[in-house]
Motif scaffolding. Structure first.
Motif, PDB file in Angstrom:
ATOM      1  N   VAL A 337       0.869  -1.172   0.000  1.00  0.00           N
ATOM      2  CA  VAL A 337       0.000   0.000   0.000  1.00  0.00           C
ATOM      3  C   VAL A 337       0.912   1.230   0.000  1.00  0.00           C
ATOM      4  CG1 VAL A 337      -1.921   1.172   1.101  1.00  0.00           C
ATOM      5  CG2 VAL A 337      -1.657  -1.312   1.370  1.00  0.00           C
ATOM      6  N   LEU A 338       0.812   2.047  -1.056  1.00  0.00           N
ATOM      7  CA  LEU A 338       1.713   3.179  -1.233  1.00  0.00           C
ATOM      8  C   LEU A 338       1.041   4.490  -0.850  1.00  0.00           C
ATOM      9  CD1 LEU A 338       3.248   2.205  -4.706  1.00  0.00           C
ATOM     10  CD2 LEU A 338       3.882   1.401  -2.420  1.00  0.00           C
ATOM     11  N   ASP A 339       1.882   5.506  -0.610  1.00  0.00           N
ATOM     12  CA  ASP A 339       1.326   6.812  -0.245  1.00  0.00           C
ATOM     13  C   ASP A 339       0.860   7.604  -1.454  1.00  0.00           C
ATOM     14  OD1 ASP A 339       3.755   7.452  -1.381  1.00  0.00           O
ATOM     15  OD2 ASP A 339       4.324   8.906   0.158  1.00  0.00           O
ATOM     16  N   ARG A 340       1.149   7.090  -2.655  1.00  0.00           N
ATOM     17  CA  ARG A 340       0.713   7.714  -3.905  1.00  0.00           C
ATOM     18  C   ARG A 340       0.774   6.629  -4.981  1.00  0.00           C
ATOM     19  NH1 ARG A 340       6.170  11.291  -4.089  1.00  0.00           N
ATOM     20  NH2 ARG A 340       5.996  10.823  -1.870  1.00  0.00           N
ATOM     21  N   LEU A 353      14.673  11.071  -4.982  1.00  0.00           N
ATOM     22  CA  LEU A 353      14.151  10.420  -3.783  1.00  0.00           C
ATOM     23  C   LEU A 353      12.770  10.962  -3.425  1.00  0.00           C
ATOM     24  CD1 LEU A 353      17.375  10.364  -1.561  1.00  0.00           C
ATOM     25  CD2 LEU A 353      16.386   8.487  -2.881  1.00  0.00           C
ATOM     26  N   GLU A 354      12.552  12.253  -3.662  1.00  0.00           N
ATOM     27  CA  GLU A 354      11.274  12.868  -3.324  1.00  0.00           C
ATOM     28  C   GLU A 354      10.150  12.410  -4.249  1.00  0.00           C
ATOM     29  OE1 GLU A 354      14.141  14.482  -3.713  1.00  0.00           O
ATOM     30  OE2 GLU A 354      14.526  14.798  -1.569  1.00  0.00           O
ATOM     31  N   SER A 355      10.497  12.002  -5.464  1.00  0.00           N
ATOM     32  CA  SER A 355       9.453  11.614  -6.417  1.00  0.00           C
ATOM     33  C   SER A 355       9.003  10.168  -6.250  1.00  0.00           C
ATOM     34  CB  SER A 355       9.947  11.824  -7.854  1.00  0.00           C
ATOM     35  OG  SER A 355      11.018  10.947  -8.160  1.00  0.00           O
ATOM     36  N   LEU A 356       9.755   9.376  -5.482  1.00  0.00           N
ATOM     37  CA  LEU A 356       9.418   7.961  -5.331  1.00  0.00           C
ATOM     38  C   LEU A 356       8.263   7.780  -4.346  1.00  0.00           C
ATOM     39  CD1 LEU A 356      13.002   6.442  -5.083  1.00  0.00           C
ATOM     40  CD2 LEU A 356      11.417   6.183  -6.995  1.00  0.00           C
ATOM     41  N   TRP A 427      14.262   3.373   5.441  1.00  0.00           N
ATOM     42  CA  TRP A 427      13.430   4.113   4.496  1.00  0.00           C
ATOM     43  C   TRP A 427      12.640   3.114   3.671  1.00  0.00           C
ATOM     44  CZ3 TRP A 427      18.753   4.170   4.510  1.00  0.00           C
ATOM     45  CH2 TRP A 427      19.389   3.456   3.502  1.00  0.00           C
ATOM     46  N   ARG A 428      11.513   3.568   3.147  1.00  0.00           N
ATOM     47  CA  ARG A 428      10.579   2.595   2.577  1.00  0.00           C
ATOM     48  C   ARG A 428       9.992   3.047   1.252  1.00  0.00           C
ATOM     49  NH1 ARG A 428       6.389   1.214   7.176  1.00  0.00           N
ATOM     50  NH2 ARG A 428       6.148   3.465   7.132  1.00  0.00           N
ATOM     51  N   TRP A 429      10.810   3.732   0.453  1.00  0.00           N
ATOM     52  CA  TRP A 429      10.273   4.080  -0.849  1.00  0.00           C
ATOM     53  C   TRP A 429      10.356   2.883  -1.785  1.00  0.00           C
ATOM     54  CZ3 TRP A 429      15.025   3.415  -2.774  1.00  0.00           C
ATOM     55  CH2 TRP A 429      16.114   4.036  -2.186  1.00  0.00           C
ATOM     56  N   ILE A 430       9.533   2.920  -2.822  1.00  0.00           N
ATOM     57  CA  ILE A 430       9.386   1.774  -3.734  1.00  0.00           C
ATOM     58  C   ILE A 430       9.794   2.199  -5.140  1.00  0.00           C
ATOM     59  CG2 ILE A 430       7.777   0.075  -4.676  1.00  0.00           C
ATOM     60  CD1 ILE A 430       8.240  -0.165  -1.656  1.00  0.00           C
ATOM     61  N   PHE A 431      10.680   1.394  -5.758  1.00  0.00           N
ATOM     62  CA  PHE A 431      11.100   1.682  -7.126  1.00  0.00           C
ATOM     63  C   PHE A 431      10.030   1.256  -8.126  1.00  0.00           C
ATOM     64  CE2 PHE A 431      15.558   1.077  -5.407  1.00  0.00           C
ATOM     65  CZ  PHE A 431      15.886   2.419  -5.492  1.00  0.00           C
TER      66      PHE A 431
END
Length: 716
Positions: A337-340, A353-356, A427-431
């Motif tokens: 489940v992503l924030d966007r 990094l901010e766009s991920l 950190w938990r951003w998704i590629f």
């Protein structure tokens, strides 16, 4: 098999059967046959009759207890043994059985006193039982993530085990020492330091060592604690207390003692190691944690739910790994489940990094379990807080009527947690998929730079009494705790697959590192802790010492030290008799590839090519080297050396082993590189050329290729 009259009496008296319980032998033999013949309850009835006549006989009581334990009735076995020990307090076999029964009935914490008594009294007569008890405790400590306690109990089990189990214990010990997810300072050997004292104090020290030698670490720690009253300024005493408490699983008490030892040591290396262990234990026992919570809901229709979720832009389905065998508990689907919404059709070179998008929660979905009452269900997990609640609301809005949260659990269940201090390294951003490896690596490198140079540097740490590393660097009194905090950071980076530039970090904080460990021919390298091992100047070691250190470095796999040790080995042709050069070069290639040292990685691949493998054919060896080079060069598809390498696969390998084409093409597809077989330059009909082994009817290259040397790719 009936006992001989001259066998030791099973009651444990130490006498021969003829001169002790001979009158019971015939009846006990009949009862034993009943128990072995799948009639344990009949055997128990006979034993209870005997017990009423002879309540103090250990043979009768211990046999009853063993049958109850075999029937998984540890509570009754415990009660029988307690009654028996009222009559014969010093019966070693009954003491060992009682420890086992309490452990099974009430758990480790309740059984610890009985277990230590069993260790002390039963290790010589019943080593196999004590070994099994210690191994079971090691497994439990491993589950609790109390690594030093697990290792010492496993070492005790190894020392006492019979030959048939020794190999199993040894392998488990190696697995623990080689587990890269465990902070390296906690792994490996830790020896009790030498304590100076008066003759009377030496007697107490010797007694404490004796208890520690049989696994009674809490008793040993208590004896050392008493010594602390007469030797309050002895760093070695407090160091010993800390180690024994850690081996006993009391990490909070261990941390207190090790902090004190660190303050008392005048030698930097010992002080920093004690403080590093203490800070790791503080982190493990901290109540300041970020809780992982899980919501649960039954599902009306799994099929409809999956169809609905697949249409939601913020729910990204994760490809499940191929299962080995049938698993009834295997989820039918998992989602992030992503924030966007996930990025699509993106120019990867423009990613920041901010766009991920960032991960907010995990969603796992299960089918109903056949032949059971288990319904189809979903589990929504994440860190306690607004992101998890927002994910729940998003799920509710997208799946109206398909789920219904459990009313008996209005609050999420706490299923785990991490120390809050680790949040700065998380950190938990998704590629987006598929992202070129080079792009993802650049973003990861950028995140690590921000994390280490900005976030960690300005984070208040408990080990620094709430100060940030930058603040502590300005206070000379904080030098030892700050050096320890850097080693804790180093261990966390290693656990996450990152190599910390230690010299650079020390320079940024204006610190000098620890002094080298002085080594001579009498130095026992195998008894050094991992932190001490890292202080060795490997270039100064003899060939035999270097080989020993390199093998241990390969086991513990601290990347920075492993790189230093293997480079030293590679520089000495005289070491090639003791180590396999091709393995050394392959590991160096892996390390360089992981750290982005591409050109050096290629040099080690070329060095590996020039060495004949000890096992397997040279064809396999060359194929493995070329596959490794291919995987590295594919990270930069514009690399001019890529085309000649691909031509070699088409013109050399493909005619010899036609089935390899599919394997290589799948690898190329993951990097978005066209297949060289599609150019029309070379055509392989699948029948030409010779092979180095039998071709499998399935046509799978991996199945038919020789298996004496495994396929080697960086990081494997």
């Amino acid at each position: 098999m009936p006992l001989s009259p001259y066998d030791p009496c099973p009651c444990g008296s130490g006498k021969k059967l003829k001169f002790c319980c001979q009158s019971l032998a015939e009846e006990m033999d009949r009862i034993s046959r009943l128990a072995d013949g799948n009639q344990p309850h009949v055997a128990l009835q006979q034993l209870e009759k005997l017990a009423r006549k002879l309540p103090a006989n250990p043979w009768i009581g211990t046999t009853r207890a063993m049958i109850y334990l075999a029937l998984d009735d540890a509570t009754t076995a415990r009660d029988v043994l307690r009654d028996l020990l009222e009559h014969c307090r010093d019966n070693e076999f009954a003491l060992v059985l009682l420890a086992t029964a309490i452990f099974q009935a009430e758990g480790l914490d309740a059984a610890k006193t009985s277990i230590h008594r069993a260790f002390q009294r039963g290790a010589k007569k019943f080593p196999t039982m004590i070994s099994g008890l210690a191994a079971t405790m090691a497994s439990l400590f491993t589950q609790r993530q109390q690594v030093m306690a697990a290792r010492e109990h496993l070492s005790l089990a190894l020392r006492l085990s019979q030959q048939e189990r020794r190999q199993e214990c040894f392998v488990q010990l190696l697995k623990l020492d080689g587990d890269e997810t465990i902070p390296y300072p906690l792994r490996g050997t830790h020896l009790l330091p030498k304590i100076e004292g008066t003759e009377d104090q030496q007697k107490e020290i010797k007694k404490a060592h004796k208890y520690a030698g049989v696994g009674c670490w809490s008793t040993a720690a208590d004896l050392f604690q008493s010594l602390g009253n007469t030797l309050p300024n002895s760093a070695e005493v407090w160091h010993s207390i800390g180690l024994c408490r850690a081996w006993d699983g009391a990490e909070a008490l261990a941390a207190e003692a090790l902090h004190r030892a660190s303050q008392l040591y005048t030698e930097d290396a010992a002080a920093v190691e004690c403080e590093t262990l203490a800070q790791l234990f503080d982190r493990n026992t901290s109540t300041d944690v970020i809780e992982t919570c899980t919501y649960e809901s039954p599902i009306v229709s799994v099929g409809r739910l999956l169809t609905t979720l697949d249409e939601q832009p913020r729910f990204v389905r994760v490809k499940l790994p191929t299962s080995v065998g049938e698993s009834l508990n295997r989820p039918v689907a998992t989602y992030q489940v992503l924030d966007r919404p996930q990025l699509c059709d993106v120019d990867f070179t423009q990613l920041t990094l901010e766009s991920l998008p960032r991960l907010q929660a995990h969603l796992t979905i299960y089918d109903p379990l056949p032949d059971s009452d288990q319904q189809a269900a979903l589990f929504l997990s994440g860190d306690r807080g607004p992101e998890l609640e927002e994910s729940r609301s998003l799920l509710e809005a997208a799946t109206t009527g398909l789920i219904k949260w459990r009313t008996d659990k209005p609050q999420p269940e706490v299923t785990g947690g991490i120390p809050a201090e680790l949040q700065s390294l998380r950190w938990r951003w998704i590629f987006p998929e598929p992202i070129p490896v080079r792009c993802s690596r650049e973003l990861i490198d950028q995140q690590w730079r921000v994390t280490l140079d900005e976030v960690w540097m300005t984070c208040g740490l408990k080990g620094l009494h709430g100060r940030t590393p930058r603040e502590a660097a300005a206070e000379p009194a904080q030098r030892i705790p700050l050096l320890a905090a850097i080693h804790v950071l180093d261990s966390q980076c290693e656990s996450q697959g990152r190599t910390l530039d230690l010299e650079q970090m020390l320079a940024k904080l204006g610190l000098l590192g620890l002094p080298p460990l002085e080594v001579d021919e009498q130095t026992s390298l195998s008894s050094q802790s991992v932190m001490n091992l890292h202080r060795i100047l490997v270039e100064r070691l003899t060939d035999a010492q270097l080989t020993s250190v390199a093998n241990r470095a390969i086991l513990t796999r601290h990347s920075r030290f492993l790189y230093q040790a293997l480079k030293a080995v590679a520089a000495r042709p005289s070491c090639e008799e003791e180590v396999e050069a091709s393995r050394v070069y392959r590991t160096l290639t892996d390390l360089c590839a992981k750290n982005g040292q591409r050109e050096e990685a290629f040099r080690w691949i070329n060095a590996a090519r020039e060495k004949e493998p000890r096992q397997g054919s040279n064809f396999e060896h060359q194929w493995s080297c070329d596959m490794t080079e291919l995987s590295l060069r594919l990270e930069s598809p514009e690399d001019p050396a890529l085309k000649p390498l691909l031509d070699r696969f088409v013109t050399y390998y493909s005619p010899k082993v036609p089935q390899m084409r599919g394997h290589v093409e799948r690898l190329l597809e993951t990097y978005g590189v066209p297949s060289p077989w599609d150019t029309g330059i070379v055509v392989v009909d699948g029948q030409g050329g010779s092979t180095t082994g039998k071709i499998s009817p399935t046509g799978s290259f991996m199945e038919q290729a020789p298996t004496t040397a495994p396929l080697w790719l960086p990081g494997q």
